[in-house]
Scaffold this motif. Sequence first.
Motif, PDB file in Angstrom:
ATOM      1  N   THR A 144       8.929   1.638   3.285  1.00 35.29           N
ATOM      2  CA  THR A 144      10.084   1.598   2.396  1.00 35.29           C
ATOM      3  C   THR A 144      10.662   2.950   2.008  1.00 35.29           C
ATOM      4  OG1 THR A 144       8.764   1.661   0.385  1.00 35.29           O
ATOM      5  CG2 THR A 144       9.219  -0.513   1.342  1.00 35.29           C
ATOM      6  N   LEU A 145       9.918   4.019   2.096  1.00 30.83           N
ATOM      7  CA  LEU A 145      10.312   5.342   1.605  1.00 30.83           C
ATOM      8  C   LEU A 145      10.489   5.374   0.090  1.00 30.83           C
ATOM      9  CD1 LEU A 145      12.803   6.538   4.368  1.00 30.83           C
ATOM     10  CD2 LEU A 145      10.343   6.896   4.209  1.00 30.83           C
ATOM     11  N   LEU A 146       9.904   4.401  -0.599  1.00 25.68           N
ATOM     12  CA  LEU A 146       9.883   4.377  -2.056  1.00 25.68           C
ATOM     13  C   LEU A 146       8.487   4.730  -2.541  1.00 25.68           C
ATOM     14  CD1 LEU A 146      11.765   1.052  -2.860  1.00 25.68           C
ATOM     15  CD2 LEU A 146      12.614   3.367  -3.226  1.00 25.68           C
ATOM     16  N   TYR A 147       8.410   5.245  -3.749  1.00 21.98           N
ATOM     17  CA  TYR A 147       7.129   5.502  -4.393  1.00 21.98           C
ATOM     18  C   TYR A 147       6.918   4.450  -5.475  1.00 21.98           C
ATOM     19  CZ  TYR A 147       7.417   9.946  -1.993  1.00 21.98           C
ATOM     20  OH  TYR A 147       7.516  10.900  -1.027  1.00 21.98           O
ATOM     21  N   ASP A 148       5.664   4.170  -5.767  1.00 24.12           N
ATOM     22  CA  ASP A 148       5.311   3.150  -6.758  1.00 24.12           C
ATOM     23  C   ASP A 148       5.963   1.815  -6.427  1.00 24.12           C
ATOM     24  OD1 ASP A 148       3.908   5.132  -8.206  1.00 24.12           O
ATOM     25  OD2 ASP A 148       5.758   5.699  -9.262  1.00 24.12           O
ATOM     26  N   VAL A 149       6.065   1.504  -5.141  1.00 23.59           N
ATOM     27  CA  VAL A 149       6.755   0.293  -4.697  1.00 23.59           C
ATOM     28  C   VAL A 149       5.953  -0.949  -5.064  1.00 23.59           C
ATOM     29  CG1 VAL A 149       5.777   0.298  -2.353  1.00 23.59           C
ATOM     30  CG2 VAL A 149       7.980  -0.749  -2.749  1.00 23.59           C
ATOM     31  N   SER A 179       0.842  -1.179   0.000  1.00 26.61           N
ATOM     32  CA  SER A 179       0.000   0.000   0.000  1.00 26.61           C
ATOM     33  C   SER A 179       0.887   1.242   0.000  1.00 26.61           C
ATOM     34  CB  SER A 179      -0.909  -0.009   1.234  1.00 26.61           C
ATOM     35  OG  SER A 179      -1.696   1.153   1.278  1.00 26.61           O
ATOM     36  N   VAL A 180       0.862   1.978  -1.068  1.00 32.46           N
ATOM     37  CA  VAL A 180       1.640   3.202  -1.279  1.00 32.46           C
ATOM     38  C   VAL A 180       3.135   2.929  -1.103  1.00 32.46           C
ATOM     39  CG1 VAL A 180       1.878   5.641  -0.717  1.00 32.46           C
ATOM     40  CG2 VAL A 180      -0.349   4.545  -0.484  1.00 32.46           C
ATOM     41  N   ASP A 181       3.678   3.074   0.102  1.00 30.69           N
ATOM     42  CA  ASP A 181       5.109   2.881   0.344  1.00 30.69           C
ATOM     43  C   ASP A 181       5.378   1.831   1.419  1.00 30.69           C
ATOM     44  OD1 ASP A 181       4.203   4.233   2.562  1.00 30.69           O
ATOM     45  OD2 ASP A 181       5.775   5.752   2.537  1.00 30.69           O
TER      46      ASP A 181
END
Length: 195
Positions: A56-61, A42-44
């Motif tokens: 995760t601090l990632l986008y589009d993970v 969900s999101v990050d």
Amino acid sequence: MTYNQMRNVLFITLLFIVFCSCKNGKTEKKLSTQGLDVQKVSVDTIFFTNGKFMKTLLYDVQFITWLKKDDSLSFIVLSGRTCSDCDENLAIYVATITASCSIPKIQKYTYPGTEYNYEDNSISFDSRMFYSRYNGRQQSKLIWLQKEYKDGKIISDIAFIVDVINDSLRETKTALQDKLPNYTELPGIDVTTEP
């Protein structure tokens, strides 16, 4: 140092400050993947079926697979980017997961596909990525078959392999001559080089 270089340095420094839902934040042992299945993304944030989660601090993970040599060590393989609404290309990230919610080791790799030069639209890099799953006998691996181009000619044609040895990631470049049975290919995407 350009803005993109500064952003990448800052990102690598801060990437994957992992916030886990842990019962014991004092232990430093690695989290076993037995029973640790991905429930949803969900999101990050990656949510696991055992109630734990990893921000995760990632986008589009997206979760891709686990990279491991046996039933104990966990490296999670994800795709994503470090910013939202930006020109950064998707990348592959491999990170350790620890039971202590500490900062894990993280490594960034190229997302498979064809990379075109943003100035003249010529092919600069082409890769295919395959992964295998640990099956109780053979450790899992990530394999990139990659070609680098210059002036329309192939200047490098290698296999780049990532696997686990002594609880660490090992990177190997080699000429791959074997077929890849029991490997799954991650579909590639077309991108342009980042300016």
